[in-house]
Structures are given as C-alpha cells and as structure tokens.
Design an enzyme around this catalytic site. Structure first.
Site, PDB file in Angstrom:
ATOM      1  N   HIS A 141       0.852  -1.196   0.000  1.00 50.16           N
ATOM      2  CA  HIS A 141       0.000   0.000   0.000  1.00 50.16           C
ATOM      3  C   HIS A 141       0.887   1.244   0.000  1.00 50.16           C
ATOM      4  CE1 HIS A 141      -3.431   2.520   0.770  1.00 50.16           C
ATOM      5  NE2 HIS A 141      -2.809   3.057   1.795  1.00 50.16           N
ATOM      6  N   ASP A 186       0.944   5.195  -0.128  1.00 50.23           N
ATOM      7  CA  ASP A 186       0.230   6.466  -0.057  1.00 50.23           C
ATOM      8  C   ASP A 186       0.966   7.524  -0.868  1.00 50.23           C
ATOM      9  OD1 ASP A 186      -1.852   5.781   1.877  1.00 50.23           O
ATOM     10  OD2 ASP A 186      -0.192   5.555   3.293  1.00 50.23           O
ATOM     11  N   ASP A 218      -7.803   1.283   2.188  1.00 51.02           N
ATOM     12  CA  ASP A 218      -7.447   2.212   3.255  1.00 51.02           C
ATOM     13  C   ASP A 218      -8.399   3.390   3.448  1.00 51.02           C
ATOM     14  OD1 ASP A 218      -5.914   2.862   5.443  1.00 51.02           O
ATOM     15  OD2 ASP A 218      -4.428   4.018   4.326  1.00 51.02           O
ATOM     16  N   ASP A 227       1.882  -1.331   4.381  1.00 52.06           N
ATOM     17  CA  ASP A 227       2.300  -0.067   3.774  1.00 52.06           C
ATOM     18  C   ASP A 227       3.755  -0.156   3.271  1.00 52.06           C
ATOM     19  OD1 ASP A 227      -0.145   0.649   4.696  1.00 52.06           O
ATOM     20  OD2 ASP A 227       0.550   2.224   6.063  1.00 52.06           O
ATOM     21  N   HIS A 269      -6.429   9.468  -0.105  1.00 52.14           N
ATOM     22  CA  HIS A 269      -7.107   9.404   1.205  1.00 52.14           C
ATOM     23  C   HIS A 269      -6.277   9.971   2.367  1.00 52.14           C
ATOM     24  CE1 HIS A 269      -5.160   5.422   0.547  1.00 52.14           C
ATOM     25  NE2 HIS A 269      -4.760   5.609   1.786  1.00 52.14           N
TER      26      HIS A 269
HETATM   27 ZN   LIG Z   1      -3.251   4.783   2.850  1.00 50.00          ZN
END
Ligand SMILES: [Zn+2]
Length: 1097
Positions: free
Chosen positions: A186, A188, A300, A437, A582
């Site tokens: 994941h 971000d 998420d 993550d 997000h």
């Molecule tokens: Zn995230």
C-alpha cells in the site's frame, strides 16, 4: 509531465473528457427548461421557473407513461420497425409533449440492458424516476443500523468477532478449499512524507525489485493500485524494463487494480474529481501498458461510498475489495455470510448498478489481520518480520523460517487460520492479502515471502487428506475461482449472492472511536479542492472549444501553443487527482505534506487560469485560426487572485481611471443563469453595460477589512448578469459623474457596537452615508424571501413569500477534546461532551443595504459571519440566502467549531446528506450511538423536512455535519487539536489557516400529493448547489477594450470541427461502446453518467 501521452491521444482524451463533461452537465441540469421554455420564462425568478417546470413534469409524467406503454405494446405486437422509422415516430410524439428526447426502440433497449455497460435510456423512466421505489435488497444499511445493538462483546482471539470453529467434512477431494495469497504493497501518494519523497525512498525500490523477483519466481504474483507512482517510475526506466512489465501484466503475474491516479478518499471527494483521477490513471494504463482493469481495491479509505462502486461499475470493472467498514457492521455481515454481496445504488429501481464487492473481515489490511481470525498467529506468517529485520510482531511470537523440520506443523497452523476465515464467506475460496504499507521494497523481502510461502503451499497441497490447494494469486485469480466455485453450487453462480444498498459511513475501527474528524480536518485545503474542480472544469471546456474554433489544420505556431496549454491542463489534472488521495483531501497528512499539496494545488490553479484566459482570447477573435498567440501574454486577468498557497483569494481592483474597462464573464454551465456578479473597482460612481450596450442596475458599497475597518479607494460593485448557457459575455464598466447614472445606487451602511475609537469620520466614508446606530432588528427582502435578523446581528427567521414564517436561528458552538488514550486528532472526533454555545454578547456588526444585494457581517470571537441576500428582481440568487464564515482558529487549543441552525421544522431524527455531490442518502440520528458516530460527511448538501417545509443547506466545500436534534442542522467549520490520535500520523492538527466556508440556505414548501420514494434534492437546491460549485468566472481585460468583440455563445461551436458520430465509452474511456450520431438527440437516464469519444474532422 505530459510527454507520456501522444499529442493525438491527449487530444482525444481532452475532447472525450470535455464532451463527457458537457454531457454530465446536461444530465445534471436535464430537469431545467429547454431553450424555448427559458425564453418564455425570461422574467421569472429561478424558483418560479422551476415551479413551472415541476408542474409541467408532473403533467407530462402521466403522458410520458402512456407513451411508454404504447411503445411497449407496439414493440411486442409487431416486429420492430427499423430504427430511423421508430425514431421519427417518436420524435413527433415527443414534440407534441414538449419532451426533448426520443424513446429508443424497446427491443434494442431490452437487448442492451443485458450488456454490462449502460446506454442512454428511456424518457418515461426519466420522468418517473423520483417516484419509482428502489428495488429491495437483502441488506439495507440504514435498516441494519436501526436493528444493530452496537454492543461491543469481546470475541477472544478475533477481538471484534467470535470464536470460529469448523467441520472438515465441508471440503473433499472434489471440493477443495482454494486459497489465494495476494501479495500487495500500500503506497500512499503523500502522508508522513511527500509523494516524491516516498517515491525516492521506497516506491522506486519496490518497482525495481518487483520486476526482478517476479521474473525470477514465476509462481509469485503482485497487485498494484496507484498509477501516480507507476508514472514517476516509468519516466526513468529503460525500454527493456518497460517490456518486462508489460509481459508481467499480460501473463497475469502483475495485476493493476482500480488503477486510479490514487486510491481516493470516499467521504470528502466530489465525484467529478474521483472520475478525473480515474480517467487519468486508466488513460495512462491504456497508453503505456495497453491494459484494462477488472477489479477494484480500496483498502485504506476511512469509510466507503456507493458512488465509488457506481463509478467503477460504469468504468467497466466487475469486482471490488473494501476494508475500512465499521467493525460491528463487519461482524454482522460475517455472521450472515454477507461479506460478499452485490452493491446496488439506493436509487436503482432495477439491478443494472450492481457491483460485486468483497469486504475484508478483520481489523486491518496488514498481514496479521488477513490470514485468519488470530493476529498473533497470522503475524508469524509475515516473513518480512523474521527476527533481525526492520519489522517485528507486537504479539511477541516471531515468524520462523520454514524448513523440513517445521513445515508440517507450520502448514497445519496456517491452514487452521485459512479454514476459519473461510467460515465467514459463502464459498470454498479464500482471499489472503499479504502485505502492508510500502512493503516489498527489497529483494530480501520478496525472497523471504516467496520461499517460505511456497514451501508451505507445497506441503499443504501435497497432503491429499487436507483437501486444500493454496497458491499466490491476484484479485483476478481469486474472483475467477470464486465464480467457478459458485457455479458448482448453483447455475446462477455469483448472481445468487446477496444484494446490499447504502454506504459504510461513519467508520469506527474499535470501541467508540469514530473517524468523523477527517470530514473537517484542514478545511482550507478542502475548500481549495472545490475551487480547483471549478477552474479545471471551466478551463477544460473552454480549451476544447478553442481548439475546435482554431480549426482542423492550425499553423505550427498555433498547434505548439495549444499543446502548451494542454500541458497546463495535464499538470492541473494530475495535481487535482493526487489530492483526492485518502491522506490528501482528508487532511490527515503531516504539516509539510499538507504544504506540498497546497503548493501543487496553487500551481494547478495558476495553470488553469492561463488556459482560461488564453482560450477565451482565441474564442473572442473574429478569426481564431489566424491568431498569433503568445503564451506569456495576459489578455485577461482573473478577478480574484491568491498571493500564496496559504492565503485566501483576494479581489483585484479594476482601475477605471484610464477609461472604461471590459469584464469577461464566463458561464460554464449548460443552462441560462441570472446572477449577481461582484467586483472591486476604483470608483463609487460607475455604469455597467451588458454585451448589447444596455445599462444594468448596479450598486457600490464600501469595502471593509473585517466588520468596521474601512479600506480606502476600493468599492464593491455588484450587478446582475444574464448569461446564456456555455457563454462568454463581455460587460463594460466605466466611471461616471455622481448621479449621472440613474440605474446605479450607493449602499446604505449601518454599523452597530463599533467602539468610538474605531469609527470612521464622515469625510473618509464619503460618498457613502455610514451611520452608527444602537442595535435593532434588521429585515432583508427579495422578491422571493424575507430574512429577519435579531438585534445581535444573527438571523431569527426566514419566510418564503406567500408562506408562513419559519423560525430559523444560527448558533456557533464548540466541542472540546476528550482526555484518554485515543483523543480527537486528524482522524478521530472524540468530543468531551455536548457542544457549548458561544455566549451572546454585544458583537460589532455591519449592515449594508442596496437595490441589488443586502448583507450583514457580524464579528464573533475568531469568526466573521456574513449573510447575504440578492434582492434584484429576476436574479436566481434571490431564491436563497448565502452564508459565509471566515474563521481563524489559530489561538484556540483543542477546540472544534461548528455552525448550528435551529428551525421550527419537525424533522425528528431524520435528515438527508449527499454522497460525493452525486447522490443523496437518508440518515438517522441514533441515541444508541455517541455524538461522533452521528456525524456524517457532507460533501455538498444536507436537508431536513417535515410535511410543510424543507430546509436545505448547500456547501461550497466538504465538511462534517449532523442533525443532533429535531429541526437542527450542524456543520463543523474548523478544528484545532493539539495531540495525535494514534492512527499513525504522529501529530495533531495545529496548522490552522484563516479559512472561508460558504453555504446556501434554501427554504421550500413542497406541494406534493405523494412523497417521493427516494431522498432527492429539490430542483432549486440542486440549482443553488451547482451554481455555488461552479460560480461564474469573471476576467478583467488587461488592456484597452477596443479590440474586444461583443459576445460569443460558445455552445454554437460544439458540434463543429468534429466528426458526425461519437463513440460511447465506459466512464474512463477504456472500453468502447456503440457509435452515436451527434446530430440526433440523446436520451439520457436520470442519475447516470455517460462518456463519449469524439474525433476531429
Ligand atoms: Zn493509505
């Protein structure tokens, strides 16, 4: 960076999007009058026009229903006539009833309904839409909420569930348990670090090792979601590596899931931006990997919206996976084996919106919460946590490398978890995500996961009496196996799975810890998001039209000019897309990451403004094709500018000293608007003329900083502009002698509670009459509304002309932060009790009255609250009250500030909010839930109603909101929290900025015999909100106005310069559909979104 797209395909994309946008507008506004009706209703206010239209629709509904029936009978009684004949017949019928669009052949319709992608639909359905009840579903989320106790029993190893057991006889040699372990990482695009920092530090390594290790281990698989990162990496890898990636994708070893630019937030985002980032991602994929997408992955985002399911469905995706739903909801769905369902839109009276959805059952998407119910066990099978590495297991039992000595025991232990997890689903297939993550960033980690898991799989699969087949897989592998398994049980296959409607807000991950704080965190940037949406959409439309106007074979100079503008648009799209992440629009990133997003948004705004003013200039020229463009020239300046990424927009002052000035007003909506336009000018005595040279009614008022500090030499000019759909209109402003213009007036200004020392001398205030008076009630009236304000400057009632007075007051309240292990922070709202009202006091306020608009601004502690009513007859905005709050929380500690409206409407515990500006959903305030659970995202509007009145609040920016008592509506304005809330961010929210939030209040008295079956916004509320999100764009001419022609209606340009047919596509343009003729009118279903690909001649 736009070099990744070929100019030709970018061009198609722009046209595709822009025309798509045009179509969206048409759908959104398709309830509004046709051109002819518009002219007939010219003198009415927007509200009156809408009332006429509503009554027409109601009359026509019956006729259209009969028409629909007749056509159906015709189609079943006789063989279908050819399409042209059919269309002709229906055109005649449609014209008789003033309907704009023809009914398509019923047989064709039936056939197409069986197709996955939606085609433009039926007119009768359009008219009946509001009255059609939604089709019932097996699970309706609001009903579920009414039933659920929201107790929180301790489930043992699976804390939020229960002790799972199983009977091994459910599996056999013929019916094995199939396990797909899905490796994922994941990433971000900005959170603790910025997007670029994460890429340089981690994500680049993930991609590089991914290629090497997937090639080395052909049985290993991987899924990837965020195209923004893939794009950064793509720009620095060799053609050989690119070829390897394509190979990995084409043989199914690497699957792109959702493939948006980011994994967007689902609470605060507007559907237009959600779609923009998805188009940006899918277009990238099509051009660089020639790949399509089938499965969604939203693990998420903090709560899930059906709007995203809808957008993915109409973009051609078949399945999706979600994670962050309320733990009690998960437990309830798991109990009934309903964690896999068809997600249906609440407004769908059929089943065409159904999207297959898999909900992960446990606390998190990390490996400890994915293999089965016991995180202590699952953690031992995350081999990135082997002793000596950078991760460990908080349950204090570390993983062990798998060897011949322990494989039997380890495989049995892991299989036990898989089998338990399988009990929660209605199949013999289990999905086991394996990641976290920013995982898989080293060859060592890939190898540890692959080698140890493969040993476990080989052992499991070799035990014939275990009846298991375990392997690495992608989402595509999992869903294919699920479908095959379901077919074994029933011919219907997955179709037999339950149906669910509703949403997954408000999310709680444990106890009473509800994630409703992020609906409001960093409101400054939430507001900037909507400003960029408006600017980008306006720029895309105008650019596409300018491109069509310059003709099919522009000069080399002109085409290089337009490609520079296109690069601006691509940059702006990517900045907006990135912010939908997000941790972007949610306001849940570190301070420096928020600053980075802000810089990117500001740069995008500046680029949009360049595209706007350059495109407008081209369109206004008599011969756009002969234009000698200059990319650095500023032909038109936006009437507002931002001096920095942390600053609010300020109005430029139009200097009238050198003669008259041209003001370009652009209406980018597809309907006529009559709206007040305000500008700052250098003189109080002016004359405004419209494009036809008619002098307009206007007013000037003095400009104040705050409530009472006069700004010298600047005047606020307000006039009402009448704007054709999709039009550019040039107005002229010139200075005149006092009293020379009989249609211009100066506003009367009254100041109350202003201390002597701060009062302005009459000489300085001249030519305005500024009076200082004791407090007294104030009344503002328009042709539609009467607004009463009390002696303290706050409103007390609102009355729609012809109806009873509705008591309506406004209150400002604050919440403190609970003390405890998980206090309020960027994500969590954990109030320390009920809200406290601002105590009433003698706050200074200012009243301005004029023939065009009236307003009152009151100075409360840390907050300037302004209400405004446009008074000019015939103006659309005379039908609503505008509210602006300018808040500065920088001196507060652990305070959340909200605006609360109290009304005499008996709304009980019911209210309605929107989802992503796309649809509305019914809410209930539950006493069994804590305050923070009763707050919901309000990205665009909310309303309360009883049988006599409906009050709608529309928002120019997304915020959190609630209705905590009958007749109440409340929205959060800002929050300043000094501590972290233990969700990984590691800081509070203390970077407060002066923030402006804007609202509109719409009061209506519905006159309907039967209540609508669906919670829908009224036409008036819808119009108020659309014009709020897409305000008219005012541009000031930067030179003499001599070269500026009068007026151009760009709507006329639309069909020219394009081929006569367009191709319908899935929303993101990846899947092609049928061809449609541009000349023929299109019938469009209510609520539905459509996209078309146009080609230039
Ligand atoms: Zn995230």
């Amino acid at each position: 960076m736009f070099h990744l797209r070929s100019p030709d395909s970018i061009f198609k994309l722009v046209l595709g999007i822009s025309i798509g946008v045009v179509v969206f507008i048409i759908i959104q506004m398709s309830y509004l009058p046709s051109n002819d009706q518009r002219e007939l209703d010219f003198d009415g206010t927007l509200e009156q026009r809408l009332i006429h239209l509503e009554s027409d629709i109601s009359q026509n509904r019956h006729v259209a229903g009969q028409l629909h029936k007749a056509v159906k009978e015709l189609m079943t009684a006789a063989p279908p006539p050819d399409q042209h004949q059919q269309a002709d017949q229906l055109d005649v019928a449609a014209n008789q009833h003033q309907q704009a669009a023809p009914q398509r052949a019923a047989a064709e319709w039936q056939q197409e309904r069986q197709q996955q992608r939606r085609q433009p639909g039926s007119m009768a359905g359009f008219c009946e839409f509001g009255q059609q009840s939604p089709k019932t579903t097996d699970v309706q989320m609001l009903d579920l909420y009414k039933e659920m106790p929201f107790d929180n029993p301790d489930g043992g190893a699976w804390k939020q569930g229960w002790e799972l057991t199983y009977d091994t006889s459910q599996w056999s040699a013929a019916k094995k348990l199939r396990v797909f372990v899905v490796p994922h990482s994941h990433n971000d695009p900005g959170w603790i670090k910025t997007f670029e920092q994460y890429y340089a530090g981690q994500t680049r390594n993930i991609f590089n090792s991914m290629v090497a290790m997937l090639e080395r281990f052909p049985r290993m698989k991987f899924i990837w979601a965020e195209i923004s990162y893939l794009d950064l990496w793509w720009s620095e890898i060799s053609p050989e590596v690119k070829a390897k990636v394509k190979r990995l994708v084409s043989r199914g070893q690497l699957e792109l899931v959702t493939a948006g630019w980011v994994m967007p937030d689902e609470a605060n985002t507007h559907y237009w931006a959600v779609l923009e980032q998805l188009v940006t991602g899918h277009e990238w994929l099509r051009l660089n990997l020639n790949a399509t997408v089938s499965n969604g992955w939203s693990i998420d985002p903090f709560g899930l919206s059906p709007t995203l399911a809808y957008v993915l469905r109409r973009s051609g995706l078949d399945h999706m996976v979600i994670q962050r739903a309320h733990y009690a909801v998960k437990r309830r769905l798991a109990r009934h084996k309903q964690l896999e369902f068809w997600w249906r839109q609440t407004w769908d009276s059929g089943d065409s919106t159904d999207m297959f959805c898999h909900v992960m059952p446990f606390y998190s998407y990390d490996a400890p919460h994915s293999c089965g119910p016991d995180p202590k066990v699952c953690c031992q099978f995350d081999f990135a946590r082997l002793p000596g590495g950078k991760y460990n297991c908080p349950w204090r039992v570390a993983p062990r490398p798998i060897n011949d000595g322990n494989v039997a025991e380890r495989a049995a232990t892991l299989l036990d978890q898989y089998r338990k997890k399988a009990q929660l689903y209605n199949s013999r297939v289990v999905m086991v995500p394996l990641g976290d993550d920013f995982r898989y960033d080293s060859a060592h980690e890939w190898e540890a996961q692959y080698v140890n898991y493969q040993r476990l799989f080989d052992h499991m699969n070799g035990q014939t009496d275990w009846h298991v087949e375990a392997q690495f897989g992608t989402l595509a592998d999992y869903f294919a196996a699920l479908e095959a398994d379901a077919r074994k049980e029933a011919a219907a296959g997955l179709a037999a799975f339950p149906r669910l409607s509703g949403d997954f807000f408000t999310y709680a991950d444990k106890n009473d810890e509800y994630w409703s704080g992020y609906y409001t965190s960093r409101p400054f940037h939430k507001s900037m998001d909507r400003v960029l949406i408006s600017q980008l959409r306006a720029a895309e439309l105008l650019y596409s039209l300018a491109l069509a106007a310059v003709g099919p074979s522009p000069s080399v100079e002109l085409s290089s000019h337009t490609s520079q503008l296109l690069a601006d648009l691509v940059l702006a799209r990517r900045a907006l897309s990135l912010f939908q992440h997000h941790d972007g629009i949610t306001g849940t990133a570190k301070d420096r990451v928020v600053i980075d997003y802000g810089n990117k948004l500001l740069k995008a705004l500046e680029r949009c403004q360049r595209v706007l003013q350059q495109s407008a200039q081209a369109l206004l020229l008599p011969e756009p094709a002969a234009w000698q463009p200059d990319i650095s020239a500023v032909y038109w300046e936006p009437a507002e500018r931002r001096r920095g990424p942390e600053r609010l927009a300020e109005r430029r002052t139009l200097s009238l000293a050198d003669g008259e000035r041209a003001v370009l007003v652009y209406n980018d909506l597809a309907h006529r608007r009559v709206e007040a336009v305000s500008l700052h000018v250098s003189s109080a005595h002016v004359e405004v003329t419209d494009p036809r040279g008619r002098v307009l009614k206007s007013q000037c008022a003095p400009v104040f900083d705050g409530v009472a500090a006069l700004v010298d030499g600047v005047h606020k000019l307000t006039f009402v502009a009448t704007l054709a759909p999709l039009s550019l209109a040039v107005f002229t402003v010139r200075q005149v002698a006092p009293m020379e213009n009989g249609r211009h007036e100066l506003a009367l200004v009254t100041l109350v509670h202003v201390p002597k020392g701060q009062q302005v001398s009459p000489g300085r205030a001249a030519p305005y009459a500024v009076e200082y008076s004791p407090p007294a009630p104030v009344t503002f009236g328009s042709t539609d509304l009467t607004l009463e304000l009390g002696p303290d400057g706050l409103m007390t009632s609102l009355t729609r002309v012809g109806y009873d007075r509705t008591a309506l007051s406004v209150d400002f309240v604050t919440y403190g932060a609970q003390r405890g292990p998980d206090p309020s922070g960027a994500y969590l709202f954990m109030p320390d009790g009920a809200a406290r009202s601002y105590h009433r006091s003698a706050w200074p306020y200012r009243v301005e009255r004029g023939p065009v608009a009236a307003e009152l601004a009151v100075q409360l502690p840390d907050l300037t609250h302004t209400v405004r009513l446009v008074r000019a007859e015939g103006a659309d905005d005379a039908s609503w009250v505008e509210i602006q709050n300018r808040a500065d929380m920088s001196r507060r500690r652990n305070v959340e500030l909200a605006m609360r409206l109290h009304s005499s409407i008996s709304s009980g515990d019911r209210f309605v909010t929107d989802l992503n500006g796309f649809q509305t959903i019914e809410r209930r305030t539950f006493e069994k839930l804590p305050t923070q659970a009763n707050f919901y995202p309000v990205p665009g509007m909310m309303y309360i109603e009883d049988e006599r009145a409906r009050l709608t609040l529309t928002l120019a920016q997304p915020l959190g909101g609630a209705s905590l008592g009958p007749g109440q509506m409340e929205v959060m304005l800002d929050r300043r929290l000094m501590q972290d809330d233990n969700r990984g961010l590691g800081q509070g929210v203390t970077d407060s900025r002066v923030t402006l939030s804007t609202f509109r209040l719409v009061l209506e008295h519905p006159n309907q015999q039967e209540a609508p079956q669906k919670p829908l916004p009224s036409l008036l509320a819808h119009a108020a909100h659309r014009s709020q999100l897409h305000p008219v764009h005012a541009l000031l001419h930067s030179r003499s106005c001599a070269a500026v022609p009068g007026k151009l209606n760009v709507a006329h340009l639309l069909p020219e310069g394009f081929q006569a047919t367009a191709t319908q596509t899935s929303l993101t343009g990846v899947h092609l559909g049928r061809s449609v003729a541009l000349a023929a009118p299109l019938a469009l279903d209510p609520m539905e979104l459509y996209a078309f690909r146009l080609k230039r001649l």
